[in-house]
Scaffold this active site. Structure first.
Site, mmCIF file in Angstrom:
data_model
loop_
_atom_site.group_PDB
_atom_site.id
_atom_site.type_symbol
_atom_site.label_atom_id
_atom_site.label_comp_id
_atom_site.label_asym_id
_atom_site.label_seq_id
_atom_site.Cartn_x
_atom_site.Cartn_y
_atom_site.Cartn_z
ATOM 1 N N HIS A 1 0.844 -1.266 0.025
ATOM 2 C CA HIS A 1 0.026 -0.094 -0.084
ATOM 3 C C HIS A 1 0.826 1.125 0.080
ATOM 4 C CE1 HIS A 1 0.987 0.213 4.340
ATOM 5 N NE2 HIS A 1 0.628 1.401 4.296
HETATM 6 C C1 UD1 Z 1 -2.182 6.075 5.145
HETATM 7 C C2 UD1 Z 1 -0.889 6.513 5.603
HETATM 8 C C3 UD1 Z 1 0.221 5.514 5.805
HETATM 9 C C4 UD1 Z 1 -0.101 4.206 6.383
HETATM 10 C C5 UD1 Z 1 -1.598 3.600 5.778
HETATM 11 C C6 UD1 Z 1 -2.178 2.501 6.601
HETATM 12 C C7 UD1 Z 1 -0.365 9.028 5.570
HETATM 13 C C8 UD1 Z 1 0.190 10.104 4.830
HETATM 14 N N1 UD1 Z 1 -0.340 7.674 5.063
HETATM 15 O O1 UD1 Z 1 -2.003 5.633 3.730
HETATM 16 O O2 UD1 Z 1 1.411 6.104 6.644
HETATM 17 O O3 UD1 Z 1 0.628 3.109 6.342
HETATM 18 O O4 UD1 Z 1 -2.663 4.815 5.887
HETATM 19 O O5 UD1 Z 1 -3.085 1.868 5.800
HETATM 20 O O6 UD1 Z 1 -1.346 9.237 6.435
HETATM 21 N N2 UD1 Z 1 -9.106 4.658 0.755
HETATM 22 C C9 UD1 Z 1 -10.220 4.092 0.399
HETATM 23 N N3 UD1 Z 1 -10.950 3.756 1.555
HETATM 24 C C10 UD1 Z 1 -10.517 4.031 2.770
HETATM 25 C C11 UD1 Z 1 -9.263 4.568 2.986
HETATM 26 C C12 UD1 Z 1 -8.568 4.932 1.905
HETATM 27 O O7 UD1 Z 1 -10.639 3.746 -0.672
HETATM 28 O O8 UD1 Z 1 -11.270 3.814 3.897
HETATM 29 C C13 UD1 Z 1 -8.245 4.984 -0.920
HETATM 30 C C14 UD1 Z 1 -8.665 6.281 -1.129
HETATM 31 O O9 UD1 Z 1 -8.603 6.198 -2.500
HETATM 32 C C15 UD1 Z 1 -7.592 7.264 -0.863
HETATM 33 C C16 UD1 Z 1 -6.417 6.167 -0.807
HETATM 34 O O10 UD1 Z 1 -6.893 5.035 -0.283
HETATM 35 O O11 UD1 Z 1 -7.082 8.187 -1.694
HETATM 36 C C17 UD1 Z 1 -5.259 6.595 0.285
HETATM 37 O O12 UD1 Z 1 -5.702 6.675 1.694
HETATM 38 P P1 UD1 Z 1 -4.776 7.711 2.591
HETATM 39 O O13 UD1 Z 1 -5.228 7.511 3.816
HETATM 40 O O14 UD1 Z 1 -4.610 9.171 2.091
HETATM 41 O O15 UD1 Z 1 -3.660 7.104 2.472
HETATM 42 P P2 UD1 Z 1 -3.011 5.528 2.915
HETATM 43 O O16 UD1 Z 1 -2.153 5.033 1.567
HETATM 44 O O17 UD1 Z 1 -4.272 4.676 3.293
HETATM 45 N N1 UDP Z 2 -4.075 -5.139 8.741
HETATM 46 C C1 UDP Z 2 -5.322 -5.948 8.898
HETATM 47 N N2 UDP Z 2 -6.112 -6.120 7.761
HETATM 48 C C2 UDP Z 2 -5.432 -6.150 6.610
HETATM 49 C C3 UDP Z 2 -4.084 -5.697 6.648
HETATM 50 C C4 UDP Z 2 -3.558 -5.304 7.399
HETATM 51 O O1 UDP Z 2 -5.963 -5.778 9.990
HETATM 52 O O2 UDP Z 2 -6.162 -6.333 5.559
HETATM 53 C C5 UDP Z 2 -3.325 -4.964 9.854
HETATM 54 C C6 UDP Z 2 -2.155 -5.381 10.195
HETATM 55 O O3 UDP Z 2 -2.156 -6.615 10.833
HETATM 56 C C7 UDP Z 2 -1.287 -4.398 11.096
HETATM 57 C C8 UDP Z 2 -1.841 -3.225 10.410
HETATM 58 O O4 UDP Z 2 -3.122 -3.410 9.860
HETATM 59 O O5 UDP Z 2 -1.772 -4.437 12.516
HETATM 60 C C9 UDP Z 2 -1.075 -2.592 9.625
HETATM 61 O O6 UDP Z 2 -1.890 -1.488 8.782
HETATM 62 P P1 UDP Z 2 -1.112 -1.182 7.124
HETATM 63 O O7 UDP Z 2 -0.316 -2.008 6.605
HETATM 64 O O8 UDP Z 2 -2.370 -0.372 6.733
HETATM 65 O O9 UDP Z 2 -0.146 0.268 7.742
HETATM 66 P P2 UDP Z 2 1.301 0.553 8.299
HETATM 67 O O10 UDP Z 2 1.454 -0.526 9.467
HETATM 68 O O11 UDP Z 2 2.144 0.220 7.126
HETATM 69 O O12 UDP Z 2 1.281 1.881 8.663
#
Ligand code: UD1
Ligand code: UDP
Length: 380
Positions: free
Chosen positions: A217
């Protein structure tokens, strides 16, 4: 004492379970927690599922900011959080990790003189092209109580001028740094007993067939066509040439970008390979079940690479560097970036190895209690 806890992204909601559990079990007389969900993540399987399953109190507020550009998203959070702080008048505000919700919460509080408690302080990738690196550096420097999960985190903070165990009285200008262990180790230990394989979200997974668990991601991987195609080239190679089953719970960001950026050839290949199972994001208990039973883990997630270590699984990290340097130094993970050759070489390395050591380096499973105790000691 009243503290406001800011959550927003999936990993923060999961982390909040550890502190909320400690407050409920041991500190309910001393700490009242007001939970603010920024709404950064909003799909049911990225947010709601965790509250129900991990017994996290329902948020007192939800700002519903949703997705957006960095500035736009952070600004909406900042303004919403400031208003809540003014209404609630907390003694402190607590943030987790390094997301846009983290920076918005810490900035809103610090600017109006509310002490900031940062959990997961001190982690550094030393790669400022990551939005998370900017968020975590800024947040640490606005915090007054900094809780680092690792010794490396403490040492990173010392290099930036923070002192461990400093003598002077705690104040905004004299922040306190603690090495406390990892609250996600608390959580993984606690929830591992509750996780099982016969859950609805895992119905497509055959636990009798060995598999490689994969998550992707990071924006550096999802938004760069070369990186994304390289990763999926490696995945299809492992599935086709090595007959590996790949289980990939897909982040919504990656789903969107795969449609836009993967070559037609790779899209067709993925459809034709029944052993590449792309599933919706799963709950935390389901994720633990997947991690515990995987043969290898391929990930760019901070949380997942660490959980791989907790469950004694080698991991291939799809990043050029990591904040969790200990697991690489230990030989339990290899940095592969989004590089096809490095991914395949790391796979070949681990597939032949059965004597990797996973010593305890993430604490004793009591980090949340330690943190609550220090909050009570310092914040009045
Ligand atoms: C964010 C965090 C990242 C973290 C990740 C965990 C920032 C800058 N990044 O990244 O550090 O590792 O969360 O998962 O804060 N979207 C959906 N549904 C949702 C959420 C997101 O469709 O419920 C899609 C949207 O298209 C959105 C994209 O995911 O634009 C990115 O979401 P965003 O929260 O901006 O960043 P992440 O890549 O999720
Ligand atoms: N996780 C989850 N379901 C999923 C993928 C990840 O519950 O389908 C959990 C995972 O076990 C971990 C956390 O989400 O505890 C990690 O989140 P993510 O990878 O989105 O973000 P990051 O840790 O890189 O910020």
């Amino acid at each position: 004492m009243k503290i406001i806890t800011i959550i927003g992204a999936r990993p923060q909601i999961i982390k909040a379970a550890a502190i909320s559990r400690a407050i409920k079990n041991k500190f309910s007389k001393e700490i009242k927690e007001v939970i603010v969900h920024t709404g950064q993540h909003y799909d049911a399987n990225m947010s709601a599922v965790f509250f129900e399953e991990l017994e996290i109190p329902k948020p007192d507020y939800n700002l519903n900011v949703g997705s957006g550009k960095h500035g736009e998203q952070t600004a909406k959070m900042l303004s919403g959080i400031e208003e809540i702080i003014e209404n609630e008048k907390p003694q402190a505000l607590l943030v987790y990790g390094d997301t846009n919700s983290t920076i918005a919460g810490s900035l809103a509080a610090a600017k109006i003189g509310v002490p900031v408690v940062h959990i997961e302080a001190g982690l550094r990738s030393y790669n400022k092209s990551m939005p998370e690196e900017l968020n975590r550096i800024s947040c640490d420097h606005m915090s007054t109580l900094l809780f680092s999960p690792t010794e490396q985190g403490v040492s990173n903070l010392q290099k930036e001028g923070f002192q461990l165990g400093n003598e002077g009285p705690y104040s905004i200008d004299n922040p306190k740094v603690y090495h406390c262990g990892d609250i996600m180790f608390d959580n993984s230990t606690y929830f591992a007993e509750k996780a099982n394989t016969d859950s609805e979200g895992l119905k497509e997974v055959d636990f009798n067939t060995p598999y490689i668990l994969t998550t992707i991601h990071r924006n550096a991987n999802t938004d760069d066509p070369i990186a994304l195609n390289n990763i999926f080239k490696a995945i299809t190679y492992l599935a086709k040439e090595k007959s590996e089953t790949i289980i990939l719970p897909l982040h919504p960001r990656t789903k969107k970008m795969m449609d836009q950026l993967l070559t037609e050839e790779l899209q067709t290949k993925l459809k034709d390979l029944p052993n590449v199972k792309i599933i919706d994001p799963v709950s935390f208990l389901e994720m633990i079940a997947l991690e515990k039973n995987a043969k290898l883990i391929l990930t760019d997630s901070g949380g997942v690479q660490k959980e791989a270590y907790f469950f004694k699984k080698p991991s291939l990290i799809l990043r050029p560097e990591t904040e969790w340097v200990e697991i690489v130094a230990q030989g339990a993970a290899i940095l592969c970036d989004a590089d096809y050759d490095r991914i395949v070489a790391a796979y070949e390395h681990f597939i032949q190895l059965d004597n990797i050591e996973f010593p305890h380096i993430f604490g004793d499973g009591m980090a949340a209690e330690f943190i609550c105790n220090e909050i009570i000691t310092h914040i009045k």
